[in-house]
Write a protein that holds these residues in place. Sequence first.
Motif, short mmCIF file in Angstrom:
data_model
loop_
_atom_site.label_atom_id
_atom_site.label_comp_id
_atom_site.label_asym_id
_atom_site.label_seq_id
_atom_site.Cartn_x
_atom_site.Cartn_y
_atom_site.Cartn_z
N HIS A 9 -9.12 11.73 18.61
CA HIS A 9 -8.18 12.67 18.00
C HIS A 9 -8.82 13.61 16.98
N GLY A 10 -10.06 13.36 16.59
CA GLY A 10 -10.67 14.22 15.59
C GLY A 10 -10.04 14.07 14.23
N ARG A 11 -9.71 12.82 13.86
CA ARG A 11 -9.07 12.55 12.56
C ARG A 11 -9.79 11.42 11.84
N THR A 12 -9.83 11.51 10.52
CA THR A 12 -10.37 10.43 9.71
C THR A 12 -9.31 9.35 9.54
N PRO A 13 -9.67 8.18 9.01
CA PRO A 13 -8.67 7.13 8.80
C PRO A 13 -7.49 7.56 7.93
N ASP A 14 -7.72 8.46 6.97
CA ASP A 14 -6.61 8.91 6.13
C ASP A 14 -5.85 10.10 6.72
N GLY A 15 -6.17 10.47 7.95
CA GLY A 15 -5.42 11.52 8.65
C GLY A 15 -5.98 12.92 8.55
N ARG A 16 -7.04 13.11 7.77
CA ARG A 16 -7.61 14.45 7.66
C ARG A 16 -8.24 14.88 8.99
N LEU A 17 -8.14 16.17 9.26
CA LEU A 17 -8.66 16.72 10.51
C LEU A 17 -10.15 16.99 10.38
N LEU A 18 -10.89 16.65 11.41
CA LEU A 18 -12.34 16.86 11.42
C LEU A 18 -12.67 18.22 12.02
N TYR A 19 -13.77 18.78 11.57
CA TYR A 19 -14.22 20.06 12.13
C TYR A 19 -14.89 19.83 13.48
N PRO A 20 -14.64 20.75 14.41
CA PRO A 20 -15.16 20.54 15.78
C PRO A 20 -16.65 20.76 15.92
N ALA A 21 -17.39 20.95 14.81
CA ALA A 21 -18.84 20.85 14.89
C ALA A 21 -19.20 19.44 15.34
N PHE A 22 -18.34 18.48 14.97
CA PHE A 22 -18.38 17.15 15.57
C PHE A 22 -17.62 17.29 16.89
N PRO A 23 -18.28 17.13 18.04
CA PRO A 23 -17.67 17.57 19.31
C PRO A 23 -16.58 16.65 19.85
N TYR A 24 -15.55 16.40 19.04
CA TYR A 24 -14.45 15.57 19.55
C TYR A 24 -13.67 16.23 20.68
N PRO A 25 -13.71 17.58 20.84
CA PRO A 25 -13.08 18.13 22.04
C PRO A 25 -13.71 17.59 23.33
N ASN A 26 -14.97 17.13 23.25
CA ASN A 26 -15.62 16.46 24.37
C ASN A 26 -15.45 14.95 24.29
N TYR A 27 -15.66 14.40 23.10
CA TYR A 27 -15.61 12.95 22.92
C TYR A 27 -14.22 12.37 23.15
N THR A 28 -13.21 13.22 23.17
CA THR A 28 -11.85 12.73 23.42
C THR A 28 -11.77 12.04 24.78
N GLU A 29 -12.70 12.33 25.69
CA GLU A 29 -12.68 11.72 27.02
C GLU A 29 -13.42 10.38 27.08
N VAL A 30 -14.06 9.99 25.98
CA VAL A 30 -14.76 8.71 25.95
C VAL A 30 -13.75 7.57 26.03
N THR A 31 -14.05 6.58 26.83
CA THR A 31 -13.11 5.46 26.99
C THR A 31 -13.05 4.60 25.73
N ARG A 32 -11.96 3.85 25.60
CA ARG A 32 -11.83 2.97 24.45
C ARG A 32 -12.93 1.90 24.46
N ALA A 33 -13.29 1.42 25.61
CA ALA A 33 -14.34 0.41 25.70
C ALA A 33 -15.67 0.95 25.18
N ASP A 34 -16.01 2.18 25.56
CA ASP A 34 -17.25 2.76 25.08
C ASP A 34 -17.18 3.08 23.59
N SER A 35 -16.02 3.49 23.11
CA SER A 35 -15.84 3.72 21.68
C SER A 35 -16.08 2.44 20.90
N ASP A 36 -15.53 1.34 21.38
CA ASP A 36 -15.72 0.05 20.71
C ASP A 36 -17.19 -0.37 20.71
#
Length: 417
Positions: free
Chosen positions: A101-128
């Motif tokens: 989601h591109g969010r920190t634990p406190d809900g702040r939005l992350l800048y897309p220099a961190f490529p979460y528009p791509n990482y959003t497709e990473v599976t939960r298993a791989d995230s863990d």
Amino acid sequence: MKRVLLAIAIAVIAVLAWGWHANYSTEMPPSSAPGSAERGAYLARAGNCMTCHTDRGGAAWAGGRAIDTPFGTVFSSNLTPDPKNGIGSWSSDDFWRALHHGRTPDGRLLYPAFPYPNYTEVTRADSDALFAFLRTVPAVAKENTPHNLRWPYNTQAALAAWRALYFRPGVYEEDTKRSAQWNRGAYLVRGLGHCAACHTARNALGASSDMMDLSGGLIPMQNWYAPSLASAREAGVADWPTEDAARLLRHGAARGATVLGPMAEVVQYSTQYLSEQDAEAMAVFLKSLPPVEAAPASGTRQVDSAVALRGARIYGEHCTQCHGEKGEGVAAAYPPLAGNRAVTMPVTANLVQVVLGGGYPPATAGNPRPFGMPPYVMKLNDVDVAAVLTHIRTSWGNQAPPVTELDVAQQRGGAER
């Protein structure tokens, strides 16, 4: 007046954006069994994560590396398990939320220099698994460096507006009509590999209209062009044997091709560590991309005779020994220039960069002692560089437009910023 209108536009979009995000479900998928740290280490390499999250000369994973953007400078965050400055107090759900989601634990939005528009497709298993690995790295009590972005880009409202326009969380969905190998390659290219972050053109707000067109784009602030992976005239591999495309990913050199610039860093720290199976899977996917035929870089301007003579002379003085009198190169050492699509691409940024700053392939297990090219930034002026590149682009059957002094000056100025 423009700043006022921009502020009003951002405010209106932000109100809509916050409403959309408030109604968007951030429900967590069930966590898998505890992730394997060993597998997480492999995935971190596949995503080239440490390169961005380690400052030059700094402790591994402690962040602080400056990432220049057209909107200011973003600094990577501390991913060590330090509880105050890193992710030591995070849960696996928190980590998944950042990737997906591109969010920190406190809900702040992350800048897309961190490529979460791509990482959003990473599976939960791989995230863990990634999270499990990061819990094992040494904790470093290094404070995160605040971003240095211009207004209004330094506001959460502007970021919410950007996300409303350009970001939707998603998951990778397998194409049941394709093989398991193709799907594995697609997953790696689209997700952890985040190839589109460089190989897709961006608009004025730093967003891509289609994250998977892979049709090439200029890398912001770096002055390198990431060539199209779908065009045979640029870096497409549709007509390559699968093993050659996989070899280029793992060794940095194959079939007369050599990676340089930012891609050399990717191979050096990431793709050379891919398993043979994963490298081949990525190659299979890249070979299947719908072809995008870039316009041929046919010569449209006659080369001035004085420029031609100057270019030929400089080539003879500085280039012949390695690349040959007829641009034939030396097998397994120096790439040929005759018939080389990297030479004749319409975008000349990479050619200028290599002449000015040198070209250094990565040292890999399959190519441990690569031959490099020295920089000529102090030896050749802009007129000289333009002349020799024009000679290369118009000789031995190459038919591409000349390189101008202005082309070189723009690249040299960008390199000195």
